[in-house]
Design a protein around this motif. Structure first.
Motif, PDB file in Angstrom:
ATOM      1  N   THR A   1       4.387 -14.925   7.856  1.00  0.00           N
ATOM      2  CA  THR A   1       4.700 -14.197   9.070  1.00  0.00           C
ATOM      3  C   THR A   1       3.417 -13.956   9.838  1.00  0.00           C
ATOM      4  N   THR A   2       3.551 -13.639  11.116  1.00  0.00           N
ATOM      5  CA  THR A   2       2.390 -13.333  11.939  1.00  0.00           C
ATOM      6  C   THR A   2       2.198 -11.834  11.971  1.00  0.00           C
ATOM      7  N   ALA A   3       1.047 -11.386  11.556  1.00  0.00           N
ATOM      8  CA  ALA A   3       0.786  -9.951  11.480  1.00  0.00           C
ATOM      9  C   ALA A   3       0.426  -9.395  12.844  1.00  0.00           C
ATOM     10  N   ARG A   4       0.783  -8.133  13.056  1.00  0.00           N
ATOM     11  CA  ARG A   4       0.298  -7.460  14.252  1.00  0.00           C
ATOM     12  C   ARG A   4      -1.115  -6.967  13.969  1.00  0.00           C
ATOM     13  N   PRO A   5      -1.943  -6.775  15.003  1.00  0.00           N
ATOM     14  CA  PRO A   5      -3.332  -6.365  14.789  1.00  0.00           C
ATOM     15  C   PRO A   5      -3.428  -5.096  13.944  1.00  0.00           C
ATOM     16  N   THR A   6      -4.365  -5.102  13.026  1.00  0.00           N
ATOM     17  CA  THR A   6      -4.545  -3.975  12.118  1.00  0.00           C
ATOM     18  C   THR A   6      -5.554  -2.985  12.689  1.00  0.00           C
ATOM     19  N   GLY A   7      -5.186  -1.705  12.703  1.00  0.00           N
ATOM     20  CA  GLY A   7      -6.117  -0.661  13.098  1.00  0.00           C
ATOM     21  C   GLY A   7      -6.686   0.006  11.863  1.00  0.00           C
ATOM     22  N   THR A   8      -7.729   0.809  12.027  1.00  0.00           N
ATOM     23  CA  THR A   8      -8.346   1.435  10.856  1.00  0.00           C
ATOM     24  C   THR A   8      -7.398   2.399  10.168  1.00  0.00           C
ATOM     25  N   SER A   9      -6.441   2.982  10.918  1.00  0.00           N
ATOM     26  CA  SER A   9      -5.497   3.902  10.288  1.00  0.00           C
ATOM     27  C   SER A   9      -4.631   3.191   9.266  1.00  0.00           C
ATOM     28  N   GLU A  10      -4.348   1.906   9.489  1.00  0.00           N
ATOM     29  CA  GLU A  10      -3.550   1.139   8.543  1.00  0.00           C
ATOM     30  C   GLU A  10      -4.364   0.700   7.331  1.00  0.00           C
ATOM     31  N   LEU A  11      -5.670   0.891   7.391  1.00  0.00           N
ATOM     32  CA  LEU A  11      -6.543   0.518   6.283  1.00  0.00           C
ATOM     33  C   LEU A  11      -6.951   1.751   5.467  1.00  0.00           C
ATOM     34  N   ARG A  12      -6.211   2.832   5.653  1.00  0.00           N
ATOM     35  CA  ARG A  12      -6.424   4.050   4.876  1.00  0.00           C
ATOM     36  C   ARG A  12      -5.219   4.269   3.966  1.00  0.00           C
ATOM     37  N   ALA A  13      -5.460   4.696   2.758  1.00  0.00           N
ATOM     38  CA  ALA A  13      -4.383   4.885   1.800  1.00  0.00           C
ATOM     39  C   ALA A  13      -3.394   5.951   2.272  1.00  0.00           C
ATOM     40  N   ASP A  14      -2.115   5.622   2.186  1.00  0.00           N
ATOM     41  CA  ASP A  14      -1.032   6.558   2.462  1.00  0.00           C
ATOM     42  C   ASP A  14      -0.176   6.627   1.197  1.00  0.00           C
ATOM     43  N   CYS A  15      -0.568   7.498   0.280  1.00  0.00           N
ATOM     44  CA  CYS A  15       0.091   7.548  -1.027  1.00  0.00           C
ATOM     45  C   CYS A  15       1.570   7.894  -0.914  1.00  0.00           C
ATOM     46  N   GLY A  16       1.947   8.620   0.141  1.00  0.00           N
ATOM     47  CA  GLY A  16       3.339   8.988   0.324  1.00  0.00           C
ATOM     48  C   GLY A  16       4.230   7.814   0.653  1.00  0.00           C
ATOM     49  N   SER A  17       3.635   6.675   1.050  1.00  0.00           N
ATOM     50  CA  SER A  17       4.405   5.482   1.386  1.00  0.00           C
ATOM     51  C   SER A  17       4.229   4.377   0.355  1.00  0.00           C
ATOM     52  N   CYS A  18       3.697   4.737  -0.802  1.00  0.00           N
ATOM     53  CA  CYS A  18       3.402   3.754  -1.857  1.00  0.00           C
ATOM     54  C   CYS A  18       4.168   4.102  -3.118  1.00  0.00           C
ATOM     55  N   PHE A  19       4.457   3.090  -3.918  1.00  0.00           N
ATOM     56  CA  PHE A  19       5.165   3.293  -5.177  1.00  0.00           C
ATOM     57  C   PHE A  19       4.206   3.482  -6.351  1.00  0.00           C
ATOM     58  N   GLY A  20       3.125   4.207  -6.096  1.00  0.00           N
ATOM     59  CA  GLY A  20       2.165   4.516  -7.154  1.00  0.00           C
ATOM     60  C   GLY A  20       1.524   3.287  -7.756  1.00  0.00           C
ATOM     61  N   LEU A  21       1.264   2.272  -6.934  1.00  0.00           N
ATOM     62  CA  LEU A  21       0.827   0.985  -7.476  1.00  0.00           C
ATOM     63  C   LEU A  21      -0.516   1.053  -8.198  1.00  0.00           C
ATOM     64  N   CYS A  22      -1.461   1.815  -7.668  1.00  0.00           N
ATOM     65  CA  CYS A  22      -2.760   1.898  -8.343  1.00  0.00           C
ATOM     66  C   CYS A  22      -2.636   2.598  -9.685  1.00  0.00           C
ATOM     67  N   CYS A  23      -1.584   3.419  -9.845  1.00  0.00           N
ATOM     68  CA  CYS A  23      -1.369   4.153 -11.092  1.00  0.00           C
ATOM     69  C   CYS A  23      -0.651   3.314 -12.150  1.00  0.00           C
ATOM     70  N   VAL A  24      -0.232   2.111 -11.745  1.00  0.00           N
ATOM     71  CA  VAL A  24       0.503   1.249 -12.663  1.00  0.00           C
ATOM     72  C   VAL A  24      -0.185  -0.104 -12.819  1.00  0.00           C
ATOM     73  N   ALA A  25      -0.486  -0.747 -11.703  1.00  0.00           N
ATOM     74  CA  ALA A  25      -0.966  -2.132 -11.729  1.00  0.00           C
ATOM     75  C   ALA A  25      -2.335  -2.278 -12.374  1.00  0.00           C
ATOM     76  N   LEU A  26      -3.192  -1.269 -12.216  1.00  0.00           N
ATOM     77  CA  LEU A  26      -4.584  -1.395 -12.641  1.00  0.00           C
ATOM     78  C   LEU A  26      -4.816  -0.842 -14.043  1.00  0.00           C
ATOM     79  N   PRO A  27      -5.695  -1.475 -14.818  1.00  0.00           N
ATOM     80  CA  PRO A  27      -6.042  -0.954 -16.147  1.00  0.00           C
ATOM     81  C   PRO A  27      -7.209   0.020 -16.044  1.00  0.00           C
ATOM     82  N   PHE A  28      -7.360   0.875 -17.040  1.00  0.00           N
ATOM     83  CA  PHE A  28      -8.602   1.638 -17.159  1.00  0.00           C
ATOM     84  C   PHE A  28      -8.869   1.935 -18.627  1.00  0.00           C
TER      85      PHE A  28
END
Length: 274
Positions: free
Chosen positions: A3-30
């Motif tokens: 698909t063709t993306a619309r231009p990305t602003g800096t606000s879209e490059l900031r984490a919005d945890c309320g719109s995420c399914f906790g991916l960093c808490c699952v996908a990544l190891p530590f």
């Protein structure tokens, strides 16, 4: 499907945890360490992740042994993968998509980090001769981040990162040309624990430098290139980082600053700073 993306602003490059399914808490190891209280495998939910995909100890991460979580930032990849790449379908309700979702997340995170650098590069006037090339690579990176899951899994992120890095290097040279005045570049230098209190580092390349626990109290880092610099526990009390470039929120989060530390306007002062 591409698909063709619309231009990305800096606000879209900031984490919005309320719109995420906790991916960093699952996908990544530590690994159990000073940063994390326990071991966790990739693809396994963190013990602190609740049913609403929120961290149950978010306000007490440092006290409960998870300071590493306060440093991490996904550059908005979490909400992009959750709401766009997978159309709002979460890994709990569609477990058959979980493995691919967890594989795609770090790919999009890398692409979003590159978008952060390219977006910033376009604000740097000394590099305006490169702005057309930067815009083209920005658009290409946006389109890559908008690919479907299958294409993202197969993407050669390292190859694309190399192309972006070459252009960012040229950008850095142009930005620093008028201020470095013969100062020695410290790209990739081992400066762990270095005494740099009050140092004049204007126009210096600190790309990939190891500044772990370095004393940069009161240092002048204006127009310094800080891409990839390891600032874990670096002392930035009273330091001036306004005008430094390619500095990211995770780097700032990992450092130790105070109320007198001056940051670029695009970055937030960490809550755990004194």
């Amino acid at each position: 499907m591409e698909t063709t993306a619309r231009p990305t602003g800096t606000s879209e490059l900031r984490a919005d945890c309320g719109s995420c399914f906790g991916l960093c808490c699952v996908a990544l190891p530590f690994t159990a360490s000073a940063d994390f209280a326990v071991d966790k495998d990739a693809g396994t939910p963190c013990r602190n992740l609740n049913a609403e995909f929120r961290c149950s100890v978010h306000a007490e991460l440092r006290r409960t042994g998870f300071p590493g979580c306060t440093v991490y930032d996904c550059f908005g990849a979490g909400q992009k993968v959750s709401r766009h790449t997978f159309g709002g379908t979460d890994w709990r309700s569609a477990p058959e998509s979980a493995a691919v979702m967890f594989e795609v997340f770090p790919v999009v995170r890398q692409l979003h980090e590159l978008l952060w650098y390219l977006t910033e590069a376009l604000t740097l006037r000394p590099a305006r001769s490169l702005h057309a090339d930067l815009r083209r690579l920005l658009a290409e990176t946006e389109n890559l981040a908008a690919l479907g899951p299958g294409d993202l899994v197969e993407l050669d992120v390292a190859g694309h990162r190399q192309r972006v890095n070459e252009l960012l290097l040229r950008t850095s040279e142009l930005v620093r040309a008028g201020v470095r005045r013969g100062k020695k570049d410290r790209r990739g230098a081992d400066l762990m624990g270095a005494e740099l209190r009050g140092a004049d580092l204007r126009g210096v390349s600190l790309r990939g430098a190891y500044l772990i626990a370095a004393d940069l109290t009161g240092a002048d880092l204006r127009t310094a290139d800080l891409i990839g610099a390891d600032l874990r526990d670096a002392r930035l009390a009273g330091a001036d980082l306004t005008g430094s470039f390619f500095l990211t929120q995770p780097q700032v989060n990992a450092a130790r600053g105070d109320a007198a530390t001056r940051l670029p306007g695009t970055l937030d002062r960490p809550a755990h700073w004194s």
